[in-house]
Every structure is written in C-alpha cells, then in structure tokens.
Design a protein around this motif. Structure first.
Motif, PDB file in Angstrom:
ATOM      1  N   ILE A  19     -66.274 -73.039 -36.200  1.00 35.73           N
ATOM      2  CA  ILE A  19     -65.120 -72.879 -37.096  1.00 35.73           C
ATOM      3  C   ILE A  19     -63.924 -72.315 -36.334  1.00 35.73           C
ATOM      4  N   LEU A  20     -64.213 -71.422 -35.384  1.00 41.73           N
ATOM      5  CA  LEU A  20     -63.136 -70.853 -34.567  1.00 41.73           C
ATOM      6  C   LEU A  20     -62.703 -71.805 -33.455  1.00 41.73           C
ATOM      7  N   LEU A  21     -63.632 -72.606 -32.953  1.00 40.55           N
ATOM      8  CA  LEU A  21     -63.357 -73.479 -31.816  1.00 40.55           C
ATOM      9  C   LEU A  21     -62.499 -74.691 -32.187  1.00 40.55           C
ATOM     10  N   VAL A  22     -62.743 -75.263 -33.356  1.00 43.14           N
ATOM     11  CA  VAL A  22     -62.076 -76.519 -33.720  1.00 43.14           C
ATOM     12  C   VAL A  22     -60.547 -76.396 -33.675  1.00 43.14           C
ATOM     13  N   PRO A  23     -59.932 -75.369 -34.287  1.00 40.51           N
ATOM     14  CA  PRO A  23     -58.467 -75.266 -34.187  1.00 40.51           C
ATOM     15  C   PRO A  23     -57.992 -75.076 -32.741  1.00 40.51           C
ATOM     16  N   PHE A  24     -58.768 -74.316 -31.959  1.00 41.32           N
ATOM     17  CA  PHE A  24     -58.402 -74.067 -30.561  1.00 41.32           C
ATOM     18  C   PHE A  24     -58.434 -75.381 -29.771  1.00 41.32           C
ATOM     19  N   ILE A  25     -59.494 -76.156 -29.961  1.00 39.81           N
ATOM     20  CA  ILE A  25     -59.609 -77.444 -29.268  1.00 39.81           C
ATOM     21  C   ILE A  25     -58.515 -78.404 -29.740  1.00 39.81           C
ATOM     22  N   SER A  26     -58.248 -78.408 -31.035  1.00 43.53           N
ATOM     23  CA  SER A  26     -57.209 -79.283 -31.581  1.00 43.53           C
ATOM     24  C   SER A  26     -55.849 -78.975 -30.968  1.00 43.53           C
ATOM     25  N   LEU A  27     -55.558 -77.690 -30.797  1.00 44.36           N
ATOM     26  CA  LEU A  27     -54.295 -77.273 -30.188  1.00 44.36           C
ATOM     27  C   LEU A  27     -54.215 -77.697 -28.731  1.00 44.36           C
ATOM     28  N   THR A  64     -65.323 -74.306 -22.936  1.00 43.39           N
ATOM     29  CA  THR A  64     -65.877 -73.548 -21.804  1.00 43.39           C
ATOM     30  C   THR A  64     -65.152 -72.222 -21.643  1.00 43.39           C
ATOM     31  N   ILE A  65     -63.834 -72.241 -21.707  1.00 42.73           N
ATOM     32  CA  ILE A  65     -63.061 -70.998 -21.578  1.00 42.73           C
ATOM     33  C   ILE A  65     -63.396 -70.042 -22.713  1.00 42.73           C
ATOM     34  N   TYR A  66     -63.502 -70.570 -23.914  1.00 44.23           N
ATOM     35  CA  TYR A  66     -63.827 -69.744 -25.089  1.00 44.23           C
ATOM     36  C   TYR A  66     -65.144 -68.993 -24.870  1.00 44.23           C
ATOM     37  N   GLN A  67     -66.186 -69.742 -24.496  1.00 47.78           N
ATOM     38  CA  GLN A  67     -67.505 -69.118 -24.328  1.00 47.78           C
ATOM     39  C   GLN A  67     -67.552 -68.204 -23.106  1.00 47.78           C
ATOM     40  N   THR A  68     -66.986 -68.673 -22.000  1.00 48.22           N
ATOM     41  CA  THR A  68     -67.047 -67.878 -20.767  1.00 48.22           C
ATOM     42  C   THR A  68     -66.384 -66.523 -20.955  1.00 48.22           C
ATOM     43  N   ALA A  69     -65.207 -66.506 -21.571  1.00 46.68           N
ATOM     44  CA  ALA A  69     -64.468 -65.254 -21.739  1.00 46.68           C
ATOM     45  C   ALA A  69     -65.258 -64.254 -22.583  1.00 46.68           C
ATOM     46  N   PHE A  70     -65.777 -64.704 -23.711  1.00 43.42           N
ATOM     47  CA  PHE A  70     -66.484 -63.779 -24.595  1.00 43.42           C
ATOM     48  C   PHE A  70     -67.823 -63.327 -23.996  1.00 43.42           C
ATOM     49  N   ALA A  76     -71.406 -61.792 -25.855  1.00 44.63           N
ATOM     50  CA  ALA A  76     -71.645 -62.532 -27.103  1.00 44.63           C
ATOM     51  C   ALA A  76     -70.342 -63.145 -27.581  1.00 44.63           C
ATOM     52  N   THR A  77     -70.440 -64.324 -28.133  1.00 42.30           N
ATOM     53  CA  THR A  77     -69.274 -64.947 -28.769  1.00 42.30           C
ATOM     54  C   THR A  77     -69.085 -64.327 -30.151  1.00 42.30           C
ATOM     55  N   PRO A  78     -67.925 -64.535 -30.782  1.00 43.87           N
ATOM     56  CA  PRO A  78     -67.718 -63.970 -32.123  1.00 43.87           C
ATOM     57  C   PRO A  78     -68.798 -64.393 -33.118  1.00 43.87           C
ATOM     58  N   GLY A  79     -69.240 -65.642 -33.052  1.00 45.27           N
ATOM     59  CA  GLY A  79     -70.286 -66.099 -33.963  1.00 45.27           C
ATOM     60  C   GLY A  79     -71.592 -65.359 -33.746  1.00 45.27           C
ATOM     61  N   LYS A  80     -71.953 -65.124 -32.480  1.00 44.77           N
ATOM     62  CA  LYS A  80     -73.199 -64.399 -32.192  1.00 44.77           C
ATOM     63  C   LYS A  80     -73.095 -62.938 -32.604  1.00 44.77           C
ATOM     64  N   ARG A  81     -71.944 -62.332 -32.362  1.00 48.60           N
ATOM     65  CA  ARG A  81     -71.769 -60.933 -32.783  1.00 48.60           C
ATOM     66  C   ARG A  81     -71.899 -60.811 -34.299  1.00 48.60           C
ATOM     67  N   LEU A  82     -71.352 -61.811 -35.016  1.00 45.96           N
ATOM     68  CA  LEU A  82     -71.424 -61.794 -36.477  1.00 45.96           C
ATOM     69  C   LEU A  82     -72.873 -61.856 -36.949  1.00 45.96           C
ATOM     70  N   SER A 105     -71.790 -71.897 -20.239  1.00 44.17           N
ATOM     71  CA  SER A 105     -70.824 -72.491 -21.161  1.00 44.17           C
ATOM     72  C   SER A 105     -70.579 -73.965 -20.840  1.00 44.17           C
ATOM     73  N   PHE A 106     -70.487 -74.277 -19.545  1.00 46.34           N
ATOM     74  CA  PHE A 106     -70.216 -75.657 -19.156  1.00 46.34           C
ATOM     75  C   PHE A 106     -71.383 -76.576 -19.536  1.00 46.34           C
ATOM     76  N   VAL A 107     -72.600 -76.136 -19.254  1.00 44.06           N
ATOM     77  CA  VAL A 107     -73.769 -76.947 -19.600  1.00 44.06           C
ATOM     78  C   VAL A 107     -73.893 -77.064 -21.114  1.00 44.06           C
ATOM     79  N   TRP A 108     -73.580 -76.002 -21.816  1.00 45.69           N
ATOM     80  CA  TRP A 108     -73.588 -76.018 -23.298  1.00 45.69           C
ATOM     81  C   TRP A 108     -72.680 -77.136 -23.823  1.00 45.69           C
ATOM     82  N   CYS A 109     -71.495 -77.293 -23.189  1.00 44.90           N
ATOM     83  CA  CYS A 109     -70.568 -78.354 -23.606  1.00 44.90           C
ATOM     84  C   CYS A 109     -71.119 -79.739 -23.271  1.00 44.90           C
ATOM     85  N   MET A 110     -71.729 -79.868 -22.102  1.00 43.79           N
ATOM     86  CA  MET A 110     -72.255 -81.169 -21.695  1.00 43.79           C
ATOM     87  C   MET A 110     -73.363 -81.656 -22.625  1.00 43.79           C
ATOM     88  N   GLU A 111     -74.078 -80.728 -23.216  1.00 41.64           N
ATOM     89  CA  GLU A 111     -75.170 -81.112 -24.114  1.00 41.64           C
ATOM     90  C   GLU A 111     -74.671 -81.777 -25.395  1.00 41.64           C
TER      91      GLU A 111
END
Length: 558
Positions: A19-27, A64-70, A76-82, A105-111
């Motif tokens: 839910i958080l990623l989609v707007p970021f990717i869209s931008l 990748t940037i989203y996951q790597t940074a958190f 943990a990403t915001p979703g995991k912390r929640l 994060s990169f392999v997560w995206c490739m999947e």
C-alpha cells in the motif's frame, strides 16, 4: 535455534508495505509511462521498448531502495513493524548490514517476475525462508518470541504444492490462449470490445444497431469516426476508442486518424497522428479524410497538414464513392458539400443512405438542407416528414427546430410587422410555417424540457410568432418557458406587441449584454434590435458588435 514468523503475518506485512510502495513506484515511473503511451500510439517499437524497460527498472529501483533503507536502518519495513516482525541475520540475530539489505531487497523484487512462486517457500522450506532470505543469509522473526512458528506442517506443504502447480498451469494456459488470440485478429477484436464499460455508450449502441447489408459490419473505430463527424459524440469519446484500439494492437489508419481528430486543437500532435494515418498510402480512406480536412475551409479544427501528401478537394474524395465507402468518409464529405453550398453533389452522397439509426438525423437534416438550398422546399419538408418517425425524440426536435428556422428565414416576420421578400411575393408567414413549425410546437408541448436548449427556444418563439401572424400568445408561452434568457426575449417581444418600442429596445440590449456573443439569444437579440433601432447610429452599433464577435462560422442558413 531461531524460530520464524508465521506466514499469515508475513503476508499481512507484505500487503501493508505494498500500500505504501504503489504510490512511490507510480511517482518514480510516471515520466516513463507517459513516454510509453506516446511511443505505443505512434507505433514506435524501439521507443516503446526503451520506455517499458525504464518503467521496469524504475519500479525495481523504487522497491529496492524502499526495502534497503528501512532494513538497514531499523531492521524492518513499515509493514513488518506494524505486524510486529523484524529481519535478522541468520547467525547473529542482529539487523542485516547494508549489503545484506540490498541483496535481500533486490532478489525480493526479482521474485515478482516469477509470479511470487518462490515466496511459497514460507510454506515449504523447513526454515520458512524464500530465496531472498536464503541468498542474503537472513530470516524474518516475530518481535514477540511467543508468536514464532516451527517448520511447515504436512497440510501447509500440500497446500503450497497445489498452489504452485495451479500457478504454473494457469500461466501456461494464459500463454497458449494469448498465442491463439493473436493469430486471429477478428476474434481478438471481438473479445476486446465485448461488454466493456470502458467504451462510449453511443458507439456501442450504434454498432449494435447496424442495419447495413454488408457481410462484415464496420469496426467500432469507423463507427466512432462517423458519429464524431456527425457531432454525435465528443472528442474524449473518440479518443477513448482510438487509444483502446492502439493499446491492444489493433493498429490501423482509422485509429491514427481518430486520435488525430480527438487532438485537433494541438497542431503538432495532430500532424504526427495524421501522418501515421497516411503511411499505408494516399488511397486509404482515413488518409483521405485527413487530407480532406486539411484543405477544408468550412471551419474544421484540423490543422492544415496530413503528412507530405497535401490536401485534396472533396471532388477527388467523392468520385470513387460506393456502398462500400466507409460511412465516416461519407459523413465528412456530406458536411463539406453542404457547407460549400454544393447541394446537388450532397444529394448524390445522401443517396447511399445511413445504416445507423444514430446517424439518421445527420443525413436527414443535411439532405433537407441540400434540398432547401436548391429551392426545393416542398421536397425538403417531405424529407423531414419521412425521416421524422425513425428518429429519437431529441433528434426529431432538432430536425423540427432546423426546419422551422429555415422556414422563418425564408418567410419570416417580426412583431413590428416587417415581412421578408418571400412573403411579399404572396406567401403568408402563417401558411408557410404551419406545417414546418407545427412539428416543433408539438414536440415542445409533448416535452417542455426541450426548451432547455437555447437554439430550440429561439426557433420556437419565432415559429409561434410566425404561425400567429405576429401576435403569439405570450402568456401561454411564458408558462412553458423555464426561467432563462428566453423569458427576457419574450418580455422584449411583449413590449413590441404592446407598441412600447423604447422598452423593447431596452430589454433586447440587456439580453445582448448578459449573454455570450456565441449564444443563440445574443444573435436573436441583435436581429430584433435592428427592427426597433431608433436611428442610424443604433444600426451602426449593432453592425460593429456583430463584426467584432468571435463566434463560430455563420453556416449556410445564417
């Protein structure tokens, strides 16, 4: 030994992160999506490939940037912390390093490109670790150890295996069906258009009401172009049809011409699409349409360019007309001929008829205009009468309005008793308009909401005035007319009838001041001011206002 997080918790965390990623990717990918749209619609395969690659890269980069940074900062990403989860290094139990976070994060995206099948390892692997955890030497664990789960149960393994097999089977089936559809363009077109709310209702109805005898009805795009030429649909509707066809590989000169006409107010864009419409040759009907409009002097919004082929005259277009000529080309040719007062040729084009009820009004009205222009008024009235029953209520009213206006323009009178030359030849206004304006009167009495249209109001007032020999029942007309500029026009007429020319002049001037200069009320008030002008200076002021007006082309009737 580290115990893993429950699969349901991991799934919920993924949804929250998405839910958080989609707007970021869209931008991040918005510039490339615009580039892709342009390349696709223009048929630029290399540009489309570059844009698609950029979109994919942008999406992967953003995720990748989203996951790597958190992960590197908080583990943990915001979703995991929640959901009370964290990512830890397998052997130390600490948060992952920057390199581990990036790799995971990169392999997560490739999947994603494997339809998320590797994620089923959370139900299959003994440690519940998908590829991205195994490659990065990490694991996902609950913050609260009591929520940890052990290895997958037999039920989980069986369920995950079934889901994996179903996904692979569905993918293979989808791929096979896609190949079959691509080998049958007609089947693909039918499937794309079937019961799709994305399309314009007017085009769908016209396609379903096809009355032609041809074995193969025209495409939706051809129908949409014809409706647009007849002013039955708006630019946005035409653009929707063109875009959907181009997006789904149904590329044709008609699609490019439809896109061009929908963007006729943007010269550069129009030229690009018009050129694409002419790539298959100058004899293509869509290309002929573009070239016809390029050379048109009838007020077309299309800029003067249709590739390097140059404009053509309507004579060159109509000389090859037959029953197989696309309907949209007949519509535009009919418009051009009537606008140029070439009524004989217009009548010949109208003889091909219209296989669409939606276009019945267009052909009936233009045929009547052609007959009227040839001074064959009786035939024009008969043409309107014969077409009247096959039209919708709105079309019948519009046609009756036109005929009444035409009749009044030929033999009309104002409240001050001035008559047109035709009347001076012996035909009274009341006799001439009785049948023509009677159609409009009956339409208004049947449905007074027709008077919400300004053109209808003006024609109706003139018709009532004419049929009553200049003494209409203003009180009755007021009851039918809604609160609008029409009431002010009626008040001016009432003052004229009572002999109060000064008050009539005041009300007509007020109507001129309060309406736009392209309004039917503005034109009508100006015309009536002429009949109550006080002196030559008043007439000069009216003439100047008329000349300074930036309204549309006057048309053959005005």
């Amino acid at each position: 030994m580290i115990s893993s997080a429950a699969p349901t918790d991991r799934l919920a965390a993924f949804v929250a992160d998405l839910i958080l990623l989609v707007p970021f990717i869209s931008l991040m990918t918005s510039p490339f999506r615009r580039q892709y749209d342009v390349a696709l619609l223009l048929g630029d395969e290399s540009g489309r490939l570059v844009a698609m690659s950029s979109i994919v890269f942008g999406a992967v980069f953003a995720a990748t940037i989203y996951q790597t940074a958190f992960l590197a900062l908080w583990g943990a990403t915001p979703g995991k912390r929640l959901l009370g989860l964290k990512v830890v290094t397998l052997w130390s139990g600490r948060k992952p390093s920057g390199l581990q976070s990036f790799l995971r994060s990169f392999v997560w995206c490739m999947e994603f490109w494997l339809l998320l099948v590797p994620w089923l390892a959370a139900l299959l692997n003994e440690r519940r670790r998908p590829w991205h955890d195994r490659i990065a030497d990490t694991d996902v664990v609950p913050v609260d150890p009591q929520r940890a789960v052990g290895p997958p149960t037999v039920t989980e393994i069986a369920m995950a295996s079934s889901v994996r097999a179903a996904v692979v089977f569905a993918f293979c089936g989808f791929f096979s069906v896609t190949l079959l559809k691509s080998s049958d363009p007609k089947a693909r077109e039918r499937a794309a258009f079937a019961n799709n709310p994305y399309f314009c209702t007017q085009v769908t109805e016209a396609s379903e009401d096809w009355l032609g005898t041809e074995a193969t009805p025209p495409s939706r795009l051809d129908v949409a172009l014809a409706l647009f030429g007849a002013d039955a649909i708006a630019e946005r509707c035409l653009e929707v049809e063109a875009e959907y066809a181009l997006w789904n590989g149904m590329i044709s000169p008609s699609a490019y011409m439809a896109k061009a006409l929908a963007r006729a107010d943007e010269a550069d864009v129009y030229i690009q699409y018009a050129r694409k419409a002419c790539e298959k040759g100058a004899k293509e009907p869509a290309c002929q349409l573009g070239r016809l409009l390029s050379g048109s002097d009838s007020g077309s919004a299309a800029p003067a360019a249709a590739g390097s082929l140059g404009p053509i005259e309507v004579d060159e277009v109509i000389k090859g007309f037959s029953t197989s000529t696309p309907l949209y080309l007949r519509v535009y040719a009919m418009r051009e001929l009537v606008a140029a007062s070439r009524f004989e040729e217009a009548l010949r084009v109208s003889e091909f008829g219209s296989p669409h009820r939606k276009l019945g009004y267009f052909f009936a009205s233009h045929r009547a205009q052609a007959l009227w222009g040839l001074h064959r008024q009786s035939e024009a009235r008969l043409a309107v009468q014969s077409a009247n029953e096959g039209l919708s209520s709105a079309q019948r009213t519009a046609l009756a309005r036109w005929l009444c206006s035409a009749e009044n323009a030929t033999v009309g009178s104002f409240a001050d008793g001035r008559m047109s030359p035709a009347t001076d030849r012996g035909m009274s206004c009341a006799v001439a308009a009785a049948q023509s304006c009677g159609l409009l009167r009956r339409a208004v009495e049947r449905d007074p909401t027709e008077l919400e249209d300004a053109n209808t109001v003006v024609a109706w007032i003139r018709g009532e005035e004419c049929m009553a020999s200049g003494r209409p029942d203003v009180a009755k007309m007021r009851r039918l007319l809604p609160e609008s500029e029409g009431q002010l026009l009626l008040s001016g007429l009432e003052s004229s009838l009572s002999g109060d020319v000064v008050e009539a002049r005041k009300r007509y001037r007020r109507l001129v001041e309060e309406t736009e200069d392209d309004s039917p009320f503005w034109f009508e008030a100006q015309a009536r001011l002429v009949t109550v002008a006080e002196n030559e200076a008043d007439l000069e002021a009216i003439q100047k206002r008329w000349q300074d007006s930036e309204s549309g082309e006057p048309g053959w009737l005005r």
